[in-house]
Design an enzyme around this catalytic site. Sequence first.
Site, PDB file in Angstrom:
ATOM      1  N   GLY A   7      23.218  11.474   1.841  1.00 30.58           N
ATOM      2  CA  GLY A   7      23.688  12.249   2.807  1.00 30.58           C
ATOM      3  C   GLY A   7      24.039  11.104   3.809  1.00 30.58           C
ATOM      4  N   LEU A  11      26.490  13.650   9.778  1.00 35.01           N
ATOM      5  CA  LEU A  11      26.413  13.562  11.024  1.00 35.01           C
ATOM      6  C   LEU A  11      24.839  12.699  11.273  1.00 35.01           C
ATOM      7  CD1 LEU A  11      26.266  14.603  14.224  1.00 35.01           C
ATOM      8  CD2 LEU A  11      24.900  16.245  13.358  1.00 35.01           C
ATOM      9  N   TYR A 146      18.948  28.780   3.264  1.00 29.72           N
ATOM     10  CA  TYR A 146      18.790  27.657   3.500  1.00 29.72           C
ATOM     11  C   TYR A 146      17.216  27.215   3.774  1.00 29.72           C
ATOM     12  CZ  TYR A 146      19.243  23.467   6.909  1.00 29.72           C
ATOM     13  OH  TYR A 146      19.436  22.426   7.405  1.00 29.72           O
ATOM     14  N   HIS A 189      28.395  24.107  13.485  1.00 30.63           N
ATOM     15  CA  HIS A 189      27.342  24.554  14.224  1.00 30.63           C
ATOM     16  C   HIS A 189      27.803  24.651  15.863  1.00 30.63           C
ATOM     17  CE1 HIS A 189      24.632  22.711  11.247  1.00 30.63           C
ATOM     18  NE2 HIS A 189      23.706  23.682  11.649  1.00 30.63           N
ATOM     19  N   ARG A 218      18.591  27.461  22.488  1.00 33.50           N
ATOM     20  CA  ARG A 218      18.144  26.076  21.576  1.00 33.50           C
ATOM     21  C   ARG A 218      17.948  25.112  22.232  1.00 33.50           C
ATOM     22  NH1 ARG A 218      18.825  30.030  18.888  1.00 33.50           N
ATOM     23  NH2 ARG A 218      20.573  30.785  17.434  1.00 33.50           N
TER      24      ARG A 218
HETATM   25  P1  NAP Z   1      26.381  16.824   7.406  1.00 31.73           P
HETATM   26  O1  NAP Z   1      27.091  15.983   8.413  1.00 31.73           O
HETATM   27  O2  NAP Z   1      26.849  18.033   6.827  1.00 31.73           O
HETATM   28  O3  NAP Z   1      26.099  15.741   6.092  1.00 31.73           O
HETATM   29  C1  NAP Z   1      25.785  16.370   4.858  1.00 31.73           C
HETATM   30  C2  NAP Z   1      25.477  15.130   3.824  1.00 31.73           C
HETATM   31  O4  NAP Z   1      25.225  15.843   2.722  1.00 31.73           O
HETATM   32  C3  NAP Z   1      26.997  14.496   3.657  1.00 31.73           C
HETATM   33  O5  NAP Z   1      26.524  13.098   3.689  1.00 31.73           O
HETATM   34  C4  NAP Z   1      27.333  14.987   2.142  1.00 31.73           C
HETATM   35  O6  NAP Z   1      28.123  14.055   1.720  1.00 31.73           O
HETATM   36  C5  NAP Z   1      25.987  14.996   1.816  1.00 31.73           C
HETATM   37  N1  NAP Z   1      25.788  15.921   0.456  1.00 31.73           N
HETATM   38  C6  NAP Z   1      26.016  17.222   0.685  1.00 31.73           C
HETATM   39  N2  NAP Z   1      26.220  17.704  -0.799  1.00 31.73           N
HETATM   40  C7  NAP Z   1      26.057  16.855  -1.525  1.00 31.73           C
HETATM   41  C8  NAP Z   1      25.742  16.867  -2.901  1.00 31.73           C
HETATM   42  N3  NAP Z   1      25.990  17.842  -3.626  1.00 31.73           N
HETATM   43  N4  NAP Z   1      25.658  15.475  -3.579  1.00 31.73           N
HETATM   44  C9  NAP Z   1      25.447  14.481  -2.620  1.00 31.73           C
HETATM   45  N5  NAP Z   1      25.498  14.446  -1.404  1.00 31.73           N
HETATM   46  C10 NAP Z   1      25.883  15.766  -0.662  1.00 31.73           C
HETATM   47  O7  NAP Z   1      24.714  17.256   7.743  1.00 31.73           O
HETATM   48  P2  NAP Z   1      23.969  16.816   8.712  1.00 31.73           P
HETATM   49  O8  NAP Z   1      23.963  17.439   9.747  1.00 31.73           O
HETATM   50  O9  NAP Z   1      24.013  15.210   8.852  1.00 31.73           O
HETATM   51  O10 NAP Z   1      22.474  16.964   8.118  1.00 31.73           O
HETATM   52  C11 NAP Z   1      21.757  15.976   7.480  1.00 31.73           C
HETATM   53  C12 NAP Z   1      20.579  16.631   7.131  1.00 31.73           C
HETATM   54  O11 NAP Z   1      19.888  17.203   8.476  1.00 31.73           O
HETATM   55  C13 NAP Z   1      20.247  17.882   6.541  1.00 31.73           C
HETATM   56  O12 NAP Z   1      19.198  17.819   5.308  1.00 31.73           O
HETATM   57  C14 NAP Z   1      20.231  19.185   7.282  1.00 31.73           C
HETATM   58  O13 NAP Z   1      19.690  20.188   6.872  1.00 31.73           O
HETATM   59  C15 NAP Z   1      19.211  18.296   8.490  1.00 31.73           C
HETATM   60  N6  NAP Z   1      19.397  19.340   9.712  1.00 31.73           N
HETATM   61  C16 NAP Z   1      20.789  19.417  10.345  1.00 31.73           C
HETATM   62  C17 NAP Z   1      20.656  19.844  11.443  1.00 31.73           C
HETATM   63  C18 NAP Z   1      22.136  20.108  12.214  1.00 31.73           C
HETATM   64  O14 NAP Z   1      21.961  20.711  13.429  1.00 31.73           O
HETATM   65  N7  NAP Z   1      23.032  19.643  11.801  1.00 31.73           N
HETATM   66  C19 NAP Z   1      19.714  20.212  12.169  1.00 31.73           C
HETATM   67  C20 NAP Z   1      18.281  20.417  11.605  1.00 31.73           C
HETATM   68  C21 NAP Z   1      18.275  19.537  10.284  1.00 31.73           C
HETATM   69  P3  NAP Z   1      29.741  13.889   1.830  1.00 31.73           P
HETATM   70  O15 NAP Z   1      30.014  13.353   2.895  1.00 31.73           O
HETATM   71  O16 NAP Z   1      30.210  13.186   0.757  1.00 31.73           O
HETATM   72  O17 NAP Z   1      30.303  15.619   1.675  1.00 31.73           O
HETATM   73  O1  GFB Z   2      24.436  26.069  15.692  1.00 34.11           O
HETATM   74  P1  GFB Z   2      24.402  27.650  15.345  1.00 34.11           P
HETATM   75  O2  GFB Z   2      25.507  27.922  14.523  1.00 34.11           O
HETATM   76  O3  GFB Z   2      23.384  27.866  14.559  1.00 34.11           O
HETATM   77  O4  GFB Z   2      24.384  28.324  16.631  1.00 34.11           O
HETATM   78  P2  GFB Z   2      21.569  28.492  14.581  1.00 34.11           P
HETATM   79  C1  GFB Z   2      24.593  29.682  16.871  1.00 34.11           C
HETATM   80  C2  GFB Z   2      24.664  30.425  17.852  1.00 34.11           C
HETATM   81  O5  GFB Z   2      25.721  29.972  19.190  1.00 34.11           O
HETATM   82  C3  GFB Z   2      24.565  31.839  17.882  1.00 34.11           C
HETATM   83  C4  GFB Z   2      26.539  31.031  19.247  1.00 34.11           C
HETATM   84  O6  GFB Z   2      23.981  32.453  18.945  1.00 34.11           O
HETATM   85  C5  GFB Z   2      26.243  31.996  18.031  1.00 34.11           C
HETATM   86  O7  GFB Z   2      26.337  33.384  18.602  1.00 34.11           O
HETATM   87  N1  GFB Z   2      27.961  30.625  19.093  1.00 34.11           N
HETATM   88  C6  GFB Z   2      28.637  30.772  19.853  1.00 34.11           C
HETATM   89  C7  GFB Z   2      28.457  29.643  18.310  1.00 34.11           C
HETATM   90  N2  GFB Z   2      29.829  30.140  19.861  1.00 34.11           N
HETATM   91  C8  GFB Z   2      29.920  29.734  18.652  1.00 34.11           C
HETATM   92  C9  GFB Z   2      30.643  28.907  17.947  1.00 34.11           C
HETATM   93  O8  GFB Z   2      31.842  28.596  18.181  1.00 34.11           O
HETATM   94  N3  GFB Z   2      30.377  28.611  16.543  1.00 34.11           N
HETATM   95  C10 GFB Z   2      29.165  28.599  16.162  1.00 34.11           C
HETATM   96  N4  GFB Z   2      28.637  28.382  15.050  1.00 34.11           N
HETATM   97  N5  GFB Z   2      28.045  29.494  16.914  1.00 34.11           N
HETATM   98  C11 GFB Z   2      21.557  27.107  12.327  1.00 34.11           C
HETATM   99  C12 GFB Z   2      21.246  27.589  11.105  1.00 34.11           C
HETATM  100  O9  GFB Z   2      21.422  28.221  13.353  1.00 34.11           O
HETATM  101  O10 GFB Z   2      20.844  26.019  12.776  1.00 34.11           O
HETATM  102  C13 GFB Z   2      21.369  26.599   9.990  1.00 34.11           C
HETATM  103  O11 GFB Z   2      21.733  28.793  10.924  1.00 34.11           O
HETATM  104  C14 GFB Z   2      20.755  25.245  10.976  1.00 34.11           C
HETATM  105  O12 GFB Z   2      20.747  26.854   8.947  1.00 34.11           O
HETATM  106  C15 GFB Z   2      21.014  24.823  12.190  1.00 34.11           C
HETATM  107  O13 GFB Z   2      19.533  24.957  10.442  1.00 34.11           O
HETATM  108  C16 GFB Z   2      20.259  23.760  12.834  1.00 34.11           C
HETATM  109  O14 GFB Z   2      21.175  27.551  15.628  1.00 34.11           O
HETATM  110  O15 GFB Z   2      21.693  29.882  14.955  1.00 34.11           O
END
Ligand code: NAP
Ligand code: GFB
Length: 324
Positions: A7, A11, A146, A189, A218
């Site tokens: 990955g 991000l 998830y 998100h 959050r």
């Molecule tokens: P992201 O931007 O969507 O990146 C996902 C990464 O996973 C990309 O590099 C993607 O490759 C790779 N990937 C997806 N499917 C794949 C597959 N089948 N085979 C190989 N690579 C694959 O996600 P991120 O936000 O950086 O998340 C990174 C980690 O942080 C994840 O484990 C996520 O669960 C965790 N996390 C994220 C958040 C958040 O708010 N974003 C919060 C808590 C935890 P490509 O670029 O080639 O598609």
């Molecule tokens: O980041 P988010 O999509 O995910 O935030 P979670 C959702 C919250 O933001 C809800 C409000 O309260 C939505 O109603 N919201 C307001 C919006 N405007 C928007 C918008 O334009 N886009 C989005 N997406 N939301 C995720 C999990 O939960 O958290 C995932 O579902 C992941 O699995 C991630 O782990 C970190 O914080 O609710």
Amino acid sequence: MRVLVTGGSGLVGRAIQHVVKEEEEEEEEEGSTAAKEEEEWIFLSSKDANLMSMEETRAAFERHRPTHVIHLAAVVGGLFKNMKYNLDFWRNNIHINDNVLQAAHEVGAVKVVSCLSTCVFPDKTTYPIDETMIHDGPPHESNFGYSYAKRMIDVHNRAYFQQHGRCYTAVIPTNVFGPHDNFSIEDGHVLPGLIHKTYRAQKDGTPLVVWGSGAPRRQFIYSLDLARLFLWVLREYPEVEPIVLSVGEEDEVSIGEAADAVVEALGFNGAVEYDISKADGQFKKTASNAKLRRYRPDFMFTPFRQALKETCDWFVENYDAARK
Ligand code: NAP
Ligand code: GFB
């Protein structure tokens, strides 16, 4: 130390690339090459290997033979994508995690740091949530696919330790944001979604529509702060038990406050409306960073508004190339 980052194009992966490069540049300035000689970094994307296939995963791990792994690859999305695709989130992530951890074990990787999320914790709980509570009750129903897949990484880690003595561990970040995020309005998100929507509303002279009531709360962590903590966990954190990587409980904000901060960062001067027909999702998942603070009492988080401004500036400058 040969570090393979799955990955690596996402991000968090791009943030780790940035911090590793920053460290190398600092060392060059100081005339030292110690860490560069000790660490080789390899960043994988899905183009290098589809980690849902054990064959491709094994081939990638055999090609690079990492001693250390940061496992980020996952099917990831915001609330609304999770609500639509719980089955895909469950199955794809279960396969990716099982393949990556087993392939790491087979090539003899001594340490793996995987990534959970604070949404894996029980929905009905006491606050603040901590590392001991992962399996205490069902996660919020919006993202159970998830969440259960992520929880199973903790089961994997404990079992690899028990049967093979492996130090495979996991971090538990809160909601992450930063440059190179997925700015898709439908699937991403909340912060990248709001940034993209505000940018468009400004251009079109339309209101910014925030989804839901704005009341849910959050804790947001900047991807570059998370990347710095990831490097510390990889190099120094000794436990198999996971660790929450989060700003303090006092830094939690409501979605309404986050929307106001985006409006300010982008200098948006139109109307802001709330669409309460859209889901709110989990009300809060307030996590304690007490364990992190015991290890890293002096770690400085980037202030939320500064990190948000940097992210908005990045989005505006990279609008054409940004994922959206
Ligand atoms: P992201 O931007 O969507 O990146 C996902 C990464 O996973 C990309 O590099 C993607 O490759 C790779 N990937 C997806 N499917 C794949 C597959 N089948 N085979 C190989 N690579 C694959 O996600 P991120 O936000 O950086 O998340 C990174 C980690 O942080 C994840 O484990 C996520 O669960 C965790 N996390 C994220 C958040 C958040 O708010 N974003 C919060 C808590 C935890 P490509 O670029 O080639 O598609
Ligand atoms: O980041 P988010 O999509 O995910 O935030 P979670 C959702 C919250 O933001 C809800 C409000 O309260 C939505 O109603 N919201 C307001 C919006 N405007 C928007 C918008 O334009 N886009 C989005 N997406 N939301 C995720 C999990 O939960 O958290 C995932 O579902 C992941 O699995 C991630 O782990 C970190 O914080 O609710």
